[in-house]
Design a protein around this motif. Structure first.
Motif, short mmCIF file in Angstrom:
data_model
loop_
_atom_site.label_atom_id
_atom_site.label_comp_id
_atom_site.label_asym_id
_atom_site.label_seq_id
_atom_site.Cartn_x
_atom_site.Cartn_y
_atom_site.Cartn_z
N ARG A 125 0.83 -1.22 0.00
CA ARG A 125 0.00 0.00 0.00
C ARG A 125 0.85 1.26 0.00
O ARG A 125 0.43 2.30 0.49
N ASP A 126 2.04 1.17 -0.55
CA ASP A 126 2.89 2.35 -0.65
C ASP A 126 2.77 3.02 -2.01
O ASP A 126 3.54 3.91 -2.34
N GLU A 127 1.80 2.56 -2.81
CA GLU A 127 1.62 3.10 -4.16
C GLU A 127 0.47 4.12 -4.14
O GLU A 127 -0.49 3.96 -3.39
N ASN A 128 0.56 5.13 -4.99
CA ASN A 128 -0.48 6.16 -5.04
C ASN A 128 -1.41 5.99 -6.22
O ASN A 128 -2.11 6.92 -6.61
N GLU A 129 -1.40 4.82 -6.85
CA GLU A 129 -2.32 4.53 -7.95
C GLU A 129 -2.92 3.14 -7.69
O GLU A 129 -2.44 2.15 -8.22
N LEU A 130 -3.95 3.13 -6.85
CA LEU A 130 -4.50 1.83 -6.47
C LEU A 130 -5.45 1.27 -7.53
O LEU A 130 -5.93 0.13 -7.39
N ALA A 131 -5.69 2.04 -8.61
CA ALA A 131 -6.46 1.49 -9.73
C ALA A 131 -5.64 0.45 -10.48
O ALA A 131 -6.19 -0.38 -11.19
N ALA A 132 -4.32 0.51 -10.35
CA ALA A 132 -3.46 -0.47 -11.03
C ALA A 132 -3.23 -1.65 -10.11
O ALA A 132 -3.02 -1.48 -8.90
N PRO A 133 -3.25 -2.86 -10.65
CA PRO A 133 -2.95 -4.02 -9.84
C PRO A 133 -1.44 -4.13 -9.60
O PRO A 133 -0.66 -3.37 -10.18
N VAL A 134 -1.05 -5.07 -8.76
CA VAL A 134 0.34 -5.51 -8.71
C VAL A 134 0.39 -6.81 -9.52
O VAL A 134 -0.48 -7.68 -9.35
N VAL A 135 1.35 -6.91 -10.43
CA VAL A 135 1.50 -8.11 -11.27
C VAL A 135 2.76 -8.82 -10.80
O VAL A 135 3.84 -8.23 -10.76
N SER A 136 2.61 -10.09 -10.41
CA SER A 136 3.71 -10.85 -9.84
C SER A 136 4.09 -12.05 -10.72
O SER A 136 3.21 -12.75 -11.24
N LEU A 137 5.39 -12.28 -10.88
CA LEU A 137 5.89 -13.44 -11.62
C LEU A 137 6.93 -14.14 -10.75
O LEU A 137 7.70 -13.48 -10.06
N SER A 138 6.93 -15.46 -10.80
CA SER A 138 7.84 -16.23 -9.96
C SER A 138 8.78 -17.10 -10.80
O SER A 138 8.35 -17.66 -11.82
N LEU A 139 10.03 -17.20 -10.35
CA LEU A 139 11.05 -18.01 -11.03
C LEU A 139 11.78 -18.86 -9.98
O LEU A 139 12.07 -18.37 -8.89
N GLY A 140 12.10 -20.09 -10.35
CA GLY A 140 12.91 -20.92 -9.46
C GLY A 140 12.06 -21.80 -8.57
O GLY A 140 10.97 -22.24 -8.94
N ASP A 141 12.55 -22.05 -7.36
CA ASP A 141 11.87 -22.98 -6.46
C ASP A 141 10.43 -22.55 -6.16
O ASP A 141 10.12 -21.35 -6.11
N ALA A 142 9.58 -23.53 -5.94
CA ALA A 142 8.19 -23.27 -5.59
C ALA A 142 8.12 -22.65 -4.19
O ALA A 142 9.06 -22.77 -3.40
N ALA A 143 7.00 -22.00 -3.92
CA ALA A 143 6.82 -21.40 -2.59
C ALA A 143 5.36 -21.48 -2.20
O ALA A 143 4.47 -21.55 -3.05
N ILE A 144 5.13 -21.46 -0.90
CA ILE A 144 3.77 -21.41 -0.37
C ILE A 144 3.42 -19.94 -0.12
O ILE A 144 4.01 -19.29 0.74
N PHE A 145 2.47 -19.49 -0.94
CA PHE A 145 2.00 -18.10 -0.90
C PHE A 145 0.71 -18.08 -0.08
O PHE A 145 -0.20 -18.86 -0.36
N ARG A 146 0.64 -17.22 0.92
CA ARG A 146 -0.56 -17.13 1.75
C ARG A 146 -1.30 -15.84 1.40
O ARG A 146 -0.69 -14.78 1.29
N PHE A 147 -2.59 -15.97 1.22
CA PHE A 147 -3.40 -14.88 0.72
C PHE A 147 -4.63 -14.73 1.61
O PHE A 147 -5.34 -15.69 1.86
N GLY A 148 -4.87 -13.51 2.14
CA GLY A 148 -6.00 -13.31 3.04
C GLY A 148 -6.92 -12.20 2.58
O GLY A 148 -7.01 -11.90 1.40
N GLY A 149 -7.58 -11.57 3.53
CA GLY A 149 -8.49 -10.47 3.23
C GLY A 149 -7.80 -9.14 3.40
O GLY A 149 -6.58 -9.07 3.54
N THR A 150 -8.60 -8.07 3.38
CA THR A 150 -8.01 -6.74 3.47
C THR A 150 -7.82 -6.31 4.93
O THR A 150 -7.30 -5.23 5.17
N LYS A 151 -8.25 -7.13 5.85
CA LYS A 151 -7.98 -6.84 7.28
C LYS A 151 -7.13 -7.96 7.86
O LYS A 151 -7.33 -9.13 7.53
N ARG A 152 -6.22 -7.57 8.73
CA ARG A 152 -5.39 -8.56 9.40
C ARG A 152 -6.28 -9.47 10.22
O ARG A 152 -7.28 -9.01 10.79
N GLY A 153 -6.00 -10.76 10.25
CA GLY A 153 -6.80 -11.67 11.06
C GLY A 153 -7.94 -12.33 10.31
O GLY A 153 -8.56 -13.25 10.83
#
Ligand code: MD6
Ligand code: FE
Length: 208
Positions: A125-153
């Motif tokens: 949330r350090d970006e000033n254009e929240l209409a744009a998504p973040v686009v992520s690409l991964s290379l190399g070893d697999a990882a466990i990505f954890r994804f939640g809601g917009t509130k902690r908890g």
């Protein structure tokens, strides 16, 4: 090309196998060249000054940095003082294809995960254009990505990200909490030294 996509949550779209092996190798060569000019370093947490276990660098006109004073975007590498290298064309074309916005990204954060490193649950949330998504690409070893809601908890779910996968975080998920629980060592042959690279493309300043 027809691509498989899975909407994990509103605005959070997962593209398994987005880059084939040849494209992963080409992108890795570009990222290696960028790291040669803008070395990976261990950022520090705001206030505590504790080092992240993940090493980072950036490409693009702006780069995300963190140190004892806080998180911010800046035009130069905090250790070398040099401008960040250009964003590789392969990533610019991934942004054009996946972002859904007509303007270019300004920052590509490069994260390197050696064996045993992780990234705690956070929001981008350090970006000033929240209409744009973040686009992520991964290379190399697999990882466990954890994804939640917009509130902690809020409840979270896990997705295994493997080399070549793309993930787009936009719309109602733009400020969702997420992190990397662990890297699954020796699950890819792409990186000669092992480990995982994640690249996240961001628009930082307002587009209009
Ligand atoms: C990673 N990714 O996959 C960490 N942030 O290593 C992120 O922190 C991230 O994948 C914003 C949007 C997508 C992401
Ligand atoms: Fe993030």
């Amino acid at each position: 090309m027809a691509r498989q996509s899975i909407e994990i949550a509103p605005g959070a779209v997962y593209y398994p196998g987005y880059l084939d092996r040849a494209a992963q190798e080409a992108l890795l060569a570009d990222v290696g060249a960028a790291i040669a000019t803008a070395p990976l370093y261990h950022p520090r947490m705001p206030r505590s000054g504790k080092s992240f276990s993940v090493r980072m660098t950036n490409c693009g006109p702006l780069g995300w940095v963190s140190d004892i004073d806080g998180y911010r975007y800046q035009a130069t590498h905090p250790e070398t003082g040099a401008p960040w290298p250009r964003i590789p064309e392969l990533l610019m074309s991934a942004w054009r294809e996946l972002s859904g916005v007509p303007f270019p990204p300004e920052a590509c954060l490069v994260n390197y995960y050696a064996e045993g490193t992780r990234l705690g649950l956070h929001q981008d949330r350090d970006e000033n254009e929240l209409a744009a998504p973040v686009v992520s690409l991964s290379l190399g070893d697999a990882a466990i990505f954890r994804f939640g809601g917009t509130k902690r908890g809020e409840a979270t779910r896990s997705v295994k990200l493997v080399s070549g996968d793309a993930f787009v975080f936009g719309g109602a998920s733009r400020l969702a909490y997420h992190g990397i629980d662990r890297v699954l060592t020796s699950t890819s042959t792409l990186l000669p030294q092992g480990g995982r690279i994640n690249l996240t493309l961001r628009r930082v300043t307002p587009a209009e």
